[in-house]
Design a protein around this motif. Structure first.
Motif, PDB file in Angstrom:
ATOM      1  N   ARG A   1       0.829  -1.200   0.000  1.00  0.00           N
ATOM      2  CA  ARG A   1       0.000   0.000   0.000  1.00  0.00           C
ATOM      3  C   ARG A   1       0.870   1.258   0.000  1.00  0.00           C
ATOM      4  O   ARG A   1       1.970   1.256   0.527  1.00  0.00           O
ATOM      5  CB  ARG A   1      -0.920   0.009   1.214  1.00  0.00           C
ATOM      6  CG  ARG A   1      -1.873  -1.175   1.232  1.00  0.00           C
ATOM      7  CD  ARG A   1      -3.053  -0.906   2.099  1.00  0.00           C
ATOM      8  NE  ARG A   1      -3.977  -2.047   2.090  1.00  0.00           N
ATOM      9  CZ  ARG A   1      -5.067  -2.144   1.345  1.00  0.00           C
ATOM     10  NH1 ARG A   1      -5.389  -1.153   0.533  1.00  0.00           N
ATOM     11  NH2 ARG A   1      -5.853  -3.203   1.421  1.00  0.00           N
ATOM     12  N   ASP A   2       0.319   2.307  -0.566  1.00  0.00           N
ATOM     13  CA  ASP A   2       1.025   3.585  -0.621  1.00  0.00           C
ATOM     14  C   ASP A   2       0.896   4.269   0.746  1.00  0.00           C
ATOM     15  O   ASP A   2      -0.210   4.590   1.188  1.00  0.00           O
ATOM     16  CB  ASP A   2       0.409   4.459  -1.712  1.00  0.00           C
ATOM     17  CG  ASP A   2       1.164   5.767  -1.903  1.00  0.00           C
ATOM     18  OD1 ASP A   2       2.044   6.078  -1.071  1.00  0.00           O
ATOM     19  OD2 ASP A   2       0.859   6.485  -2.879  1.00  0.00           O
ATOM     20  N   THR A   3       2.024   4.493   1.392  1.00  0.00           N
ATOM     21  CA  THR A   3       1.999   5.091   2.737  1.00  0.00           C
ATOM     22  C   THR A   3       2.446   6.557   2.734  1.00  0.00           C
ATOM     23  O   THR A   3       2.582   7.153   3.801  1.00  0.00           O
ATOM     24  CB  THR A   3       2.904   4.293   3.698  1.00  0.00           C
ATOM     25  OG1 THR A   3       4.236   4.254   3.168  1.00  0.00           O
ATOM     26  CG2 THR A   3       2.395   2.871   3.890  1.00  0.00           C
ATOM     27  N   ASP A   4       2.651   7.128   1.562  1.00  0.00           N
ATOM     28  CA  ASP A   4       3.177   8.504   1.487  1.00  0.00           C
ATOM     29  C   ASP A   4       2.285   9.509   2.220  1.00  0.00           C
ATOM     30  O   ASP A   4       2.769  10.347   2.979  1.00  0.00           O
ATOM     31  CB  ASP A   4       3.352   8.944   0.022  1.00  0.00           C
ATOM     32  CG  ASP A   4       4.500   8.225  -0.667  1.00  0.00           C
ATOM     33  OD1 ASP A   4       5.239   7.497   0.037  1.00  0.00           O
ATOM     34  OD2 ASP A   4       4.652   8.377  -1.894  1.00  0.00           O
ATOM     35  N   GLN A   5       0.966   9.422   1.991  1.00  0.00           N
ATOM     36  CA  GLN A   5       0.046  10.380   2.616  1.00  0.00           C
ATOM     37  C   GLN A   5       0.018  10.183   4.133  1.00  0.00           C
ATOM     38  O   GLN A   5       0.008  11.153   4.896  1.00  0.00           O
ATOM     39  CB  GLN A   5      -1.371  10.213   2.054  1.00  0.00           C
ATOM     40  CG  GLN A   5      -2.365  11.239   2.579  1.00  0.00           C
ATOM     41  CD  GLN A   5      -2.023  12.674   2.188  1.00  0.00           C
ATOM     42  OE1 GLN A   5      -1.853  12.975   1.004  1.00  0.00           O
ATOM     43  NE2 GLN A   5      -1.899  13.561   3.173  1.00  0.00           N
ATOM     44  N   PHE A   6       0.003   8.934   4.562  1.00  0.00           N
ATOM     45  CA  PHE A   6       0.000   8.621   5.987  1.00  0.00           C
ATOM     46  C   PHE A   6       1.247   9.186   6.666  1.00  0.00           C
ATOM     47  O   PHE A   6       1.159   9.858   7.706  1.00  0.00           O
ATOM     48  CB  PHE A   6      -0.071   7.098   6.172  1.00  0.00           C
ATOM     49  CG  PHE A   6      -0.109   6.641   7.612  1.00  0.00           C
ATOM     50  CD1 PHE A   6      -1.005   7.199   8.518  1.00  0.00           C
ATOM     51  CD2 PHE A   6       0.738   5.630   8.048  1.00  0.00           C
ATOM     52  CE1 PHE A   6      -1.048   6.760   9.845  1.00  0.00           C
ATOM     53  CE2 PHE A   6       0.699   5.190   9.373  1.00  0.00           C
ATOM     54  CZ  PHE A   6      -0.191   5.748  10.266  1.00  0.00           C
TER      55      PHE A   6
END
Length: 240
Positions: free
Chosen positions: A4-9
């Motif tokens: 999963r893309d965790t950049d925003q988190f």
């Protein structure tokens, strides 16, 4: 586990001044997967989309940092923890906290126990029971530096549930998603009666969003009279 893309988190956490290790990020991802998996067979949350859970549950939970010194080795109880928000999320982000998760529904406790085991967390315990029972003398009364709750109830009721758990000198912090000036005014008598004093109200938007949040901080300045909390159901039925 799905990639999963965790950049925003990660950006949201940074916006709160929080930096997590890759292991902690992985723990949050695993927590999410378990939440969605268990939610198929029991009602844990109406929010299941990945981005929404990360912001509205996880980031929201750890936003406590805006109102409390999370670097302390504090004993924390989360009353009405549900699926572990904010207590379990706080434990993952701030492992130094000693966390107790209290909920009246045993199915939720089984879920939390499963997450704790899967993530290999230590210094966190679960208790199946009602606040009205466990806040009594000889149980968990006035044992904690901090009580937190995201439970949906008016502040008078929440204060009767939560303040008895807090040591004199400790705090109760209620997570709210709306402006509560009127509710705060109504609750002020109950808070005083229970040994509390309004200390602060921290209003903010969750990072990179228009989602309003309000951390309502009550300091415990005196012992809660022995007759509180009243018997099960009374704090909600007939608020102080």
């Amino acid at each position: 586990m799905e990639q999963r893309d965790t950049d925003q988190f990660i950006a949201d956490l940074n916006g709160l001044g929080i930096t997590l290790s890759s292991e902690q990020i992985t723990q949050f991802l695993k927590y999410y997967e378990l939440l969605v998996e268990w939610n198929q067979v029991m009602n844990l949350t109406a929010i299941t989309e990945y981005d929404e859970v990360m912001k509205k549950h996880f980031v929201d939970s750890v936003s406590l940092i805006k109102a409390y010194d999370v670097s302390r080795n504090a004993a924390v109880i989360d009353v009405g923890t549900g699926a572990g928000f904010p207590g379990l999320a706080l434990k993952i982000a701030f492992p130094n906290l000693q966390v107790t998760l209290l909920d009246s529904l045993n199915k939720r406790i089984h879920f939390l126990d499963s997450v704790i085991k899967e993530l290999g967390l230590i210094g966190v315990e679960t208790i199946h029971g009602r606040a009205e029972d466990y806040a009594k003398k000889g149980k968990l009364r006035e044992q904690f530096d901090l009580c937190v709750s995201r439970a949906v109830a008016n502040l008078s009721t929440l204060s009767e549930y939560c303040l008895p758990f807090v040591k004199v000198g400790g705090q109760f912090i209620s997570y709210k998603s709306e402006k509560i000036a009127e509710e705060m005014e109504i609750a002020s008598r109950a808070i005083t009666l229970l040994g509390g004093k309004v200390k602060d109200q921290v209003e903010f938007l969750l990072p990179d969003s228009d989602i309003y949040r309000n951390l309502f901080v009550i300091e415990k300045v005196g012992e809660t009279p022995g007759k509180y909390p009243r018997k099960a159901g009374m704090p909600a039925k007939d608020p102080l």
